[in-house]
Design a protein around this motif. Structure first.
Motif, mmCIF file in Angstrom:
data_model
loop_
_atom_site.group_PDB
_atom_site.id
_atom_site.type_symbol
_atom_site.label_atom_id
_atom_site.label_comp_id
_atom_site.label_asym_id
_atom_site.label_seq_id
_atom_site.Cartn_x
_atom_site.Cartn_y
_atom_site.Cartn_z
ATOM 1 N N GLU A 289 0.654 -0.948 -0.126
ATOM 2 C CA GLU A 289 0.307 0.076 -0.192
ATOM 3 C C GLU A 289 0.724 1.018 -0.246
ATOM 4 O OE1 GLU A 289 -2.689 -0.793 3.416
ATOM 5 O OE2 GLU A 289 -3.917 -2.025 2.157
ATOM 6 N N HIS A 432 -5.765 11.508 0.809
ATOM 7 C CA HIS A 432 -6.084 9.665 0.190
ATOM 8 C C HIS A 432 -5.284 8.971 0.875
ATOM 9 C CE1 HIS A 432 -8.883 11.192 -3.474
ATOM 10 N NE2 HIS A 432 -7.831 12.537 -3.763
ATOM 11 N N LYS A 433 -4.284 8.908 1.202
ATOM 12 C CA LYS A 433 -3.501 8.013 2.130
ATOM 13 C C LYS A 433 -4.005 7.838 3.200
ATOM 14 C CE LYS A 433 1.124 8.859 0.768
ATOM 15 N NZ LYS A 433 2.043 9.316 0.695
ATOM 16 N N LYS A 436 -7.359 5.974 2.302
ATOM 17 C CA LYS A 436 -6.650 4.127 1.999
ATOM 18 C C LYS A 436 -6.686 3.847 3.127
ATOM 19 C CE LYS A 436 -4.013 1.942 -1.038
ATOM 20 N NZ LYS A 436 -2.796 2.095 -1.945
ATOM 21 N N GLU A 439 -9.974 2.691 4.854
ATOM 22 C CA GLU A 439 -10.867 2.035 3.468
ATOM 23 C C GLU A 439 -12.328 3.126 3.965
ATOM 24 O OE1 GLU A 439 -11.765 -1.943 5.248
ATOM 25 O OE2 GLU A 439 -9.421 -2.021 4.547
ATOM 26 N N ASP A 441 -14.410 5.868 1.314
ATOM 27 C CA ASP A 441 -14.781 6.317 -0.202
ATOM 28 C C ASP A 441 -14.997 7.894 -0.549
ATOM 29 O OD1 ASP A 441 -15.221 6.307 -2.965
ATOM 30 O OD2 ASP A 441 -15.557 4.400 -3.663
#
Length: 446
Positions: A289, A432-433, A436, A439, A441
């Protein structure tokens, strides 16, 4: 005996090549060693069981019991004897495999006598003066899964290799790291531990590498940093998977160059520390990741030790519970002698998601609340129920807050990542990290 009256070091030499055996015997006896030479692994084992040796020097490829198999057999009898392997068919993979299994050294044939001399001297200088029961006195076990880990830890303790300890929270990673330190030749130097997930990035950098006076607001005194505090000893980096990427780069550079540069200083400082790190995370997943550097992973993970969960070593639960009960009773001045049979049965059958740390908590609660010398079932039930909702670690609490914060932020901004980043004081890449990691969206909030 040598001229000073001390016993010469005893060396067991094992090789199926008779001519080489004679040559090495002559050379090593000329160096002052007491040499016992045998031609196969079985003969070597018989000698090990009946006589005392300081070092074993063996061929790797031999008929019957080969060098690595002989090493494993020796470790079952005497874990404190350094074993050096020689081979004419050596490869890098052989050397790596042998070192990871605890072999002290690896020499290609034809043997360079100067290299052999240096390796033997190093093996003798690092021969363990610590007794097996001393180095691991804080680790209580009889489970085969745990015993296997401890055997491997003992073997690699004196090898100057980095160790990564993996396992769930509460399994005793710091205890094992400290035990490795006590079994190593660095045992008389400091053992320094730090949790890499417990401090913000700027403070963690200052704690590790130190800072110069005036390096930042509030830096009224210079700070040497933990690398220098651990000089000559061991630095334990707990929860290494939580270290920010920018610091991972600096740590990798420090390990490669064996130097650090304190924050706000232009000077580099030499360091001499052994690194033991630990994590409950799957670092392979983290690398995939992009949150953990692959080059740092391989630098830290020369040897990997995986600690089993308490559920996987359930035969240790009665032993641990009784020991902890005795210690807690003495510490608090409470007259407790044992757990009732049904209380112990419940503990053995329980899942223990918090592992040994949870067991310690349960025992402490029972000792605090008991009114009888025998801990009854209902107190264990009560303590188990309470610890299932136990207080989270700082890392767990931070992650939980972070996830709730991001969820609320994205909801407020209707999934607009740019606006969410602005409100959080972060850039879009960082946002964004983080999304992610948790989890999340953005599309789910529009």
């Amino acid at each position: 005996m040598n001229k000073s009256g001390e016993r010469n070091a005893r060396l067991l030499l094992v090789d199926d090549d008779k001519s080489l055996l004679r040559l090495l015997t002559i050379r090593l006896e000329g160096e002052g060693y007491q040499v016992t030479a045998v031609e196969d692994g079985q003969a070597a084992l018989r000698k090990i069981r009946s006589e005392d040796f300081d070092v074993v020097l063996s061929d790797l490829r031999m008929p019957g019991l080969d060098g690595l198999s002989l090493f494993e057999e020796i470790m079952g009898v005497r874990k404190d004897i350094p074993v050096i392997l020689m081979t004419a068919h050596g490869t890098i993979s052989d050397a790596v495999a042998a070192t990871q299994r605890g072999v002290f050294g690896f020499l290609p044939k034809p043997v360079d006598h100067d290299e052999l001399r240096k390796l033997l001297q190093k093996a003798l200088s690092q021969s363990l003066s610590v007794q097996p029961e001393d180095w691991c006195k804080d680790i209580i076990t009889r489970a085969p899964e745990m015993t296997s880990v401890m055997d491997q830890a003992f073997r690699i303790a004196q090898r100057e290799v980095s160790v990564l300890i993996s396992g769930a929270s509460g399994t005793g990673k710091e205890l094992l790291a400290n035990a490795i330190h006590r079994a190593s030749n660095r045992r008389d130097k400091p053992f320094i531990a730090i949790n890499c997930g417990a401090l913000p990035e700027n403070l963690l950098e200052s704690e590790l590498f130190g800072h110069a006076k005036g390096a930042f607001t509030g830096a009224v005194h210079a700070n040497p940093g933990l690398f220098r505090e651990a000089d000559g000893g061991t630095l334990f980096l707990d929860e290494i998977g939580d270290m920010p990427m920018t610091l991972q780069v600096k740590l990798l550079r420090a390990l490669q160059e064996r130097q650090i540069r304190p924050v706000g200083s232009a000077k580099h400082v030499d360091i001499d520390v052994r690194i033991i790190s630990a994590t409950h995370k799957d670092l392979h997943k983290e690398m995939g990741e992009g949150t953990f550097r692959e080059d740092l992973y391989y630098r830290l993970n020369v040897v990997n030790l995986k600690l089993p969960s308490l559920k996987e070593r359930s035969e240790d639960i009665p032993l641990l519970a009784r020991t902890l009960l005795q210690q807690s009773g003495q510490r608090h001045g409470v007259n407790v002698t044992q757990f009732s049979d049904d209380a112990m049965q419940l503990m053995v059958k329980s899942e223990w998601p918090g592992n040994v740390r949870q067991l310690v908590n349960v025992v402490e609660q029972c000792v605090a609340l008991t009114q009888t010398p025998v801990i009854p079932l209902h107190l264990v039930q009560q303590a188990l129920s309470a610890t299932r909702q136990s207080w989270p670690t700082l890392t767990e609490a931070r992650d939980a807050f972070e996830q709730k914060y991001l969820h609320k932020l994205l909801k407020m901004t209707d999934g607009n990542v740019t606006r969410a980043a602005e409100l959080a004081g972060r850039n879009r890449t960082d946002m964004h990290k983080l999304m992610k990691k948790h989890e999340l969206d953005a599309g789910d909030f529009r």
